[in-house]
Write a protein that holds these residues in place. Sequence first.
Motif, PDB file in Angstrom:
ATOM      1  N   LEU A  95       0.373  -3.350  -5.822  1.00 53.02           N
ATOM      2  CA  LEU A  95       1.105  -2.108  -5.546  1.00 53.02           C
ATOM      3  C   LEU A  95       2.047  -2.348  -4.371  1.00 53.02           C
ATOM      4  O   LEU A  95       1.765  -1.994  -3.229  1.00 53.02           O
ATOM      5  CB  LEU A  95       0.113  -0.976  -5.242  1.00 53.02           C
ATOM      6  N   ASN A  96       3.196  -2.919  -4.665  1.00 48.96           N
ATOM      7  CA  ASN A  96       4.111  -3.365  -3.621  1.00 48.96           C
ATOM      8  C   ASN A  96       4.734  -2.223  -2.824  1.00 48.96           C
ATOM      9  O   ASN A  96       5.226  -2.429  -1.712  1.00 48.96           O
ATOM     10  CB  ASN A  96       5.222  -4.213  -4.232  1.00 48.96           C
ATOM     11  N   SER A  97       4.732  -0.987  -3.383  1.00 50.65           N
ATOM     12  CA  SER A  97       5.338   0.153  -2.687  1.00 50.65           C
ATOM     13  C   SER A  97       4.338   0.873  -1.797  1.00 50.65           C
ATOM     14  O   SER A  97       4.703   1.833  -1.105  1.00 50.65           O
ATOM     15  CB  SER A  97       5.916   1.144  -3.711  1.00 50.65           C
ATOM     16  N   LEU A  98       3.090   0.435  -1.804  1.00 50.15           N
ATOM     17  CA  LEU A  98       2.036   1.156  -1.099  1.00 50.15           C
ATOM     18  C   LEU A  98       2.264   1.108   0.416  1.00 50.15           C
ATOM     19  O   LEU A  98       2.423   0.038   0.998  1.00 50.15           O
ATOM     20  CB  LEU A  98       0.671   0.554  -1.438  1.00 50.15           C
ATOM     21  N   GLN A  99       2.280   2.289   1.029  1.00 53.67           N
ATOM     22  CA  GLN A  99       2.461   2.406   2.474  1.00 53.67           C
ATOM     23  C   GLN A  99       1.203   2.915   3.175  1.00 53.67           C
ATOM     24  O   GLN A  99       0.993   2.648   4.361  1.00 53.67           O
ATOM     25  CB  GLN A  99       3.620   3.354   2.787  1.00 53.67           C
ATOM     26  N   THR A 100       0.394   3.686   2.441  1.00 48.05           N
ATOM     27  CA  THR A 100      -0.821   4.263   3.019  1.00 48.05           C
ATOM     28  C   THR A 100      -2.007   3.963   2.111  1.00 48.05           C
ATOM     29  O   THR A 100      -1.972   4.267   0.914  1.00 48.05           O
ATOM     30  CB  THR A 100      -0.686   5.791   3.191  1.00 48.05           C
ATOM     31  N   LEU A 101      -3.047   3.365   2.695  1.00 50.79           N
ATOM     32  CA  LEU A 101      -4.316   3.154   2.005  1.00 50.79           C
ATOM     33  C   LEU A 101      -5.393   3.377   3.057  1.00 50.79           C
ATOM     34  O   LEU A 101      -5.708   2.490   3.839  1.00 50.79           O
ATOM     35  CB  LEU A 101      -4.396   1.747   1.422  1.00 50.79           C
TER      36      LEU A 101
END
Length: 783
Positions: A261-267
Amino acid sequence: MITCHQKQKYVFSFCAIFPKDSPMDKDMLIQLWMANDFIPSETRGQQIFDVLVWRCFLQDVEIQENLISKFQDGFIHRPTTCKMHDLMHDLAEFISGNDCSILQESSSCQEILQGSTDSSLQHEVRHLSHYYVFGNTIAVMEDIVAPRLRTLLIQKELEQIQTPFSMAKSKFVSLRALKTFSIKTHMTNLKHLRYLDCSYSDIFALPEATTMLYSLQTLKLIGCEKLKKLPEGMRYMSSLRHIFLIGCDSLERMPQGIGQLNSLQTLTSYVIDSDAGRGIDQLKYLNLGGALSLTELRKVHSAENAKQGSISTKHNLKRLSLDWENGPSSSTHAGYEVRNDAEGILEALRPHKRLEVLLLSNYIGAKFPSWMHNSTLLEHLSELSLSGCMNCKDLPPLWLLPSLGYLGLDGLDSLTSIYVGNDDTNNVESRISPSPFFNKLETMIVTNMPKLERWHQEVTGQVAVVSFPQLKKLTISECPMLASMPKMLPLLEDLLVKEASDIPLYHLMNLAAQSNLECKGDISVEPTVGWLPVGCLHFSRLGDSDVKLRLHDLRENVECFEEELKIIPSRFIKNLIISGSDCLFSSEPSQIQRNIWNHFGFMDLESMWICNNNIVQWPAVELRNLNLLRHLHLSCCSNLTGSLPSTICDDEDVMPPRLQFLLISYCENLVEIPKLHASLETLFFTCCPKLVSMPTNLGNIKKLGVDECEALTTFPDGIYGVTALTIDRCPRVETLPEGLLQQLPTLEELCVTDCPNLQEAFSRGGAYWNLVELIPRRTVGLN
């Protein structure tokens, strides 16, 4: 606002979807704006949010600390909220027209059905929120507003059983944002959905069909405590930017390949597993920001494996939680077992220097990593919590952290000292190094530390005094071996001490007195253990002091007690219980006894209970200086007769001048009591079988009660103004004085039981029935 760009106008008017005066989560607002194509990115959303605040369209911006602290990872979740002034809300409603609507509790299903003929509701509403409505109302509303609906937020339902939101209908093809508590599995028609919030729902697993929401940007599952599984195909949801899993403590593992998930900013949470595609290496190329909680670090098999997480390269990460288990309830490491590779793994998890909050839990290494000794690397760290690190014997030099404002230490079983000095006596610089100085620390929580003995370790050639010049809140709990307190806490506002019995009580009291704090709690004094808090002592600047002092079995060494009493600040003590302490009473008190009672007189005593003491005469000398005493209870003093000492005249006023309540119980030899003060309002005698008379000056008594006083035959005359009268098990009382009989019709409460002569007179048809029949609360007869 009219001159602003059209999309900025949409952004402002969209806030009308929330009720007046309700808090709005800033990140949620920005994510909803993006879901509706009002803004292209989070950066632009932050800029517009700042402009709206600057222009006072939004206000009361604040960071919510520990908003959901009941969750283990709530420590690192700090949402920013704001509100909108009512006038601004009216303006937003006006600008939005029929685009935004709120369905609240007052809206019934029938009203909606009738309004469904209105085309404006069916064809114009694009953004709708539900607050406290029934499930059938939601179902009807779905049918009416579905065609053009873009945002649907089901905030709260009235029914306990959550109503699943149906997604099978083709009418919802335009939906961009959805918040619901329960969801059906048919999602094929929601291809435009970009925001999905199922927080605080009872779901056990998110449906696999969720992976078909290819446009989804934000997925929120906050507080889903029963959630165990996420869809395996989440790696194909390439548009995902934010995944919130705070409070999902039952989550067993992550979907395979989350690193795609290359667009993931928050996990917010990541459960590490040893299986391929589920390890810490999946985080390597993710540019995560905000908060991240890593659990099950025990499944990281080596330091090299830990490095693959690339934690040090995540410059946007502000808050980090590292947990070797999956929360305190799932701790499985046995006792003090040390894993040799744990220290290397933690060393490899070095964060970036911009980190602001760090939580380290259940660490099984024996030493903290070198990067925790580097004050430059952690120069922005403002909050630190170390929990369950049972094998660590020394702390890193936390006092060197320039921004540290919060420090929590919990369950460090091997720690004996907060500060350990440099024992290199050959090094001149080490011997003259400055004392530890927590420059900005405002809150410190120290709990469950069984071996903690001191704040600083004495080392040859060094004098170290730990200093907390800015500390405002200090909590010490379950530290049975801690024997001292910091010397000076000039700004202290809140101090809570619980189960730390080795700390001298006068240290706590004097520290509180220096900081002008009030105190609440219980203190016990016993011969073998001395002065000890019972439960917890809480010192703060809120409210008034209310300390209960219990003296038990002090039969000798009264001199020692007098000396100890002098060093305890007396203004805190409001209640005094004296039990089995004969050395404090005498018909001819010694000078030491007089000194003790004079000291009690300097206290702000409001209540006193004297029980199980071998006193014979009324303690007139002891009580006469208690000028603030309002409540007095004498109990189980079997030898007390009530007579005055020979040094006191019969007509002398020996009662405390402000006494309002007097209860005497289980004093088998009590015959009389001295003259009462005019301030007394409540008088009760219980189980005093030899009591033959009561004082004559009862004119101001409001409540009078006599129970099991077999020798009593009559009441004194001159009782006026009484509102409650109780006479129980006094068989020799046959009648009441004329003055008291005249007061009967004005009584609010009367209870006469087990008194045969009085019961007959007060019963229906009796001599006094006409005087008592209108009393609101009346009991006459057997108990």
